[in-house]
Design a protein around this motif. Structure first.
Motif, PDB file in Angstrom:
ATOM      1  N   GLY A  82       0.805  -1.211   0.000  1.00  0.00           N
ATOM      2  CA  GLY A  82       0.000   0.000   0.000  1.00  0.00           C
ATOM      3  C   GLY A  82       0.841   1.265   0.000  1.00  0.00           C
ATOM      4  O   GLY A  82       0.473   2.278  -0.588  1.00  0.00           O
ATOM      5  N   LYS A  83       1.987   1.209   0.626  1.00  0.00           N
ATOM      6  CA  LYS A  83       2.837   2.392   0.729  1.00  0.00           C
ATOM      7  C   LYS A  83       3.462   2.770  -0.618  1.00  0.00           C
ATOM      8  O   LYS A  83       3.656   3.949  -0.911  1.00  0.00           O
ATOM      9  N   PHE A  84       3.759   1.794  -1.443  1.00  0.00           N
ATOM     10  CA  PHE A  84       4.467   2.066  -2.687  1.00  0.00           C
ATOM     11  C   PHE A  84       3.552   2.181  -3.900  1.00  0.00           C
ATOM     12  O   PHE A  84       4.028   2.396  -5.002  1.00  0.00           O
ATOM     13  N   ARG A  85       2.261   2.073  -3.725  1.00  0.00           N
ATOM     14  CA  ARG A  85       1.337   2.230  -4.850  1.00  0.00           C
ATOM     15  C   ARG A  85       1.057   3.704  -5.084  1.00  0.00           C
ATOM     16  O   ARG A  85       0.987   4.491  -4.153  1.00  0.00           O
ATOM     17  N   LYS A  86       0.886   4.045  -6.320  1.00  0.00           N
ATOM     18  CA  LYS A  86       0.551   5.418  -6.669  1.00  0.00           C
ATOM     19  C   LYS A  86      -0.818   5.415  -7.319  1.00  0.00           C
ATOM     20  O   LYS A  86      -1.116   4.592  -8.168  1.00  0.00           O
ATOM     21  N   GLY A  87      -1.630   6.378  -6.940  1.00  0.00           N
ATOM     22  CA  GLY A  87      -2.971   6.484  -7.493  1.00  0.00           C
ATOM     23  C   GLY A  87      -2.977   7.257  -8.801  1.00  0.00           C
ATOM     24  O   GLY A  87      -1.966   7.807  -9.233  1.00  0.00           O
ATOM     25  N   LYS A  88      -4.121   7.274  -9.420  1.00  0.00           N
ATOM     26  CA  LYS A  88      -4.317   8.021 -10.657  1.00  0.00           C
ATOM     27  C   LYS A  88      -4.955   9.365 -10.305  1.00  0.00           C
ATOM     28  O   LYS A  88      -5.668   9.474  -9.320  1.00  0.00           O
ATOM     29  N   PRO A  89      -4.720  10.380 -11.131  1.00  0.00           N
ATOM     30  CA  PRO A  89      -5.375  11.662 -10.868  1.00  0.00           C
ATOM     31  C   PRO A  89      -6.896  11.524 -10.976  1.00  0.00           C
ATOM     32  O   PRO A  89      -7.395  10.777 -11.820  1.00  0.00           O
ATOM     33  N   ALA A  90      -7.591  12.242 -10.127  1.00  0.00           N
ATOM     34  CA  ALA A  90      -9.052  12.203 -10.153  1.00  0.00           C
ATOM     35  C   ALA A  90      -9.565  12.936 -11.379  1.00  0.00           C
ATOM     36  O   ALA A  90      -8.987  13.941 -11.797  1.00  0.00           O
ATOM     37  N   PRO A  91     -10.634  12.446 -11.975  1.00  0.00           N
ATOM     38  CA  PRO A  91     -11.188  13.134 -13.146  1.00  0.00           C
ATOM     39  C   PRO A  91     -11.836  14.451 -12.740  1.00  0.00           C
ATOM     40  O   PRO A  91     -12.111  14.679 -11.560  1.00  0.00           O
ATOM     41  N   LYS A  92     -12.092  15.296 -13.710  1.00  0.00           N
ATOM     42  CA  LYS A  92     -12.787  16.550 -13.435  1.00  0.00           C
ATOM     43  C   LYS A  92     -14.191  16.221 -12.939  1.00  0.00           C
ATOM     44  O   LYS A  92     -14.871  15.370 -13.490  1.00  0.00           O
ATOM     45  N   VAL A  93     -14.597  16.912 -11.910  1.00  0.00           N
ATOM     46  CA  VAL A  93     -15.912  16.696 -11.330  1.00  0.00           C
ATOM     47  C   VAL A  93     -16.783  17.903 -11.665  1.00  0.00           C
ATOM     48  O   VAL A  93     -16.389  19.044 -11.425  1.00  0.00           O
ATOM     49  N   ASN A  94     -17.948  17.646 -12.220  1.00  0.00           N
ATOM     50  CA  ASN A  94     -18.861  18.716 -12.596  1.00  0.00           C
ATOM     51  C   ASN A  94     -19.933  18.919 -11.533  1.00  0.00           C
ATOM     52  O   ASN A  94     -20.021  18.162 -10.577  1.00  0.00           O
ATOM     53  N   GLY A  95     -20.752  19.905 -11.739  1.00  0.00           N
ATOM     54  CA  GLY A  95     -21.912  20.134 -10.878  1.00  0.00           C
ATOM     55  C   GLY A  95     -21.538  20.786  -9.564  1.00  0.00           C
ATOM     56  O   GLY A  95     -20.488  21.414  -9.405  1.00  0.00           O
ATOM     57  N   GLN A  96     -22.435  20.627  -8.616  1.00  0.00           N
ATOM     58  CA  GLN A  96     -22.273  21.262  -7.305  1.00  0.00           C
ATOM     59  C   GLN A  96     -21.047  20.728  -6.573  1.00  0.00           C
ATOM     60  O   GLN A  96     -20.307  21.494  -5.959  1.00  0.00           O
ATOM     61  N   LEU A  97     -20.794  19.424  -6.659  1.00  0.00           N
ATOM     62  CA  LEU A  97     -19.620  18.837  -6.008  1.00  0.00           C
ATOM     63  C   LEU A  97     -18.338  19.412  -6.588  1.00  0.00           C
ATOM     64  O   LEU A  97     -17.415  19.764  -5.854  1.00  0.00           O
ATOM     65  N   GLY A  98     -18.288  19.541  -7.913  1.00  0.00           N
ATOM     66  CA  GLY A  98     -17.109  20.131  -8.556  1.00  0.00           C
ATOM     67  C   GLY A  98     -16.875  21.565  -8.126  1.00  0.00           C
ATOM     68  O   GLY A  98     -15.733  21.996  -7.973  1.00  0.00           O
ATOM     69  N   LYS A  99     -17.953  22.312  -7.918  1.00  0.00           N
ATOM     70  CA  LYS A  99     -17.833  23.707  -7.475  1.00  0.00           C
ATOM     71  C   LYS A  99     -17.218  23.778  -6.076  1.00  0.00           C
ATOM     72  O   LYS A  99     -16.334  24.581  -5.817  1.00  0.00           O
ATOM     73  N   TYR A 100     -17.688  22.907  -5.188  1.00  0.00           N
ATOM     74  CA  TYR A 100     -17.118  22.868  -3.836  1.00  0.00           C
ATOM     75  C   TYR A 100     -15.633  22.515  -3.885  1.00  0.00           C
ATOM     76  O   TYR A 100     -14.810  23.131  -3.213  1.00  0.00           O
ATOM     77  N   ILE A 101     -15.285  21.503  -4.683  1.00  0.00           N
ATOM     78  CA  ILE A 101     -13.890  21.060  -4.766  1.00  0.00           C
ATOM     79  C   ILE A 101     -13.022  22.158  -5.361  1.00  0.00           C
ATOM     80  O   ILE A 101     -11.919  22.423  -4.875  1.00  0.00           O
ATOM     81  N   LYS A 102     -13.494  22.804  -6.418  1.00  0.00           N
ATOM     82  CA  LYS A 102     -12.719  23.870  -7.074  1.00  0.00           C
ATOM     83  C   LYS A 102     -12.455  25.035  -6.124  1.00  0.00           C
ATOM     84  O   LYS A 102     -11.372  25.610  -6.125  1.00  0.00           O
TER      85      LYS A 102
END
Length: 86
Positions: free
Chosen positions: A25-45
């Motif tokens: 688990g320590k040496f794994r790398k994740g992928k970038p999260a996709p762009k999120v639209n809508g109200q959730l994307g606004k909060y994240i941005k």
């Protein structure tokens, strides 16, 4: 004496399994999260704190929680409902 070796072997096996899981688990790398639209994307941005509430209309536990969600949303406005059943 043989019983002691068996117990020590089982304990060592569990310790090695835990170390293996943690190291993988320590040496794994994740992928970038996709762009999120809508109200959730606004909060994240905006960098605001947000609670993403995933539900499914066919989930009985979700239907029970849905009764109380409007009361919680009155107090906390940053809750975004996401239908995971689609």
């Amino acid at each position: 004496m043989n019983f002691l070796y068996v117990i020590l072997g089982v304990i060592a096996l569990f310790i090695l399994m835990q170390l293996s899981v943690r190291m993988r688990g320590k040496f794994r790398k994740g992928k970038p999260a996709p762009k999120v639209n809508g109200q959730l994307g606004k909060y994240i941005k905006n960098g605001d704190k947000v609670v993403a509430y995933f539900f499914s209309p066919s989930c009985s536990a979700c239907r029970t929680q849905e009764r109380y969600l409007p009361q919680v949303q009155e107090k906390f406005r940053n809750i975004v409902r996401i239908n995971a059943g689609k």
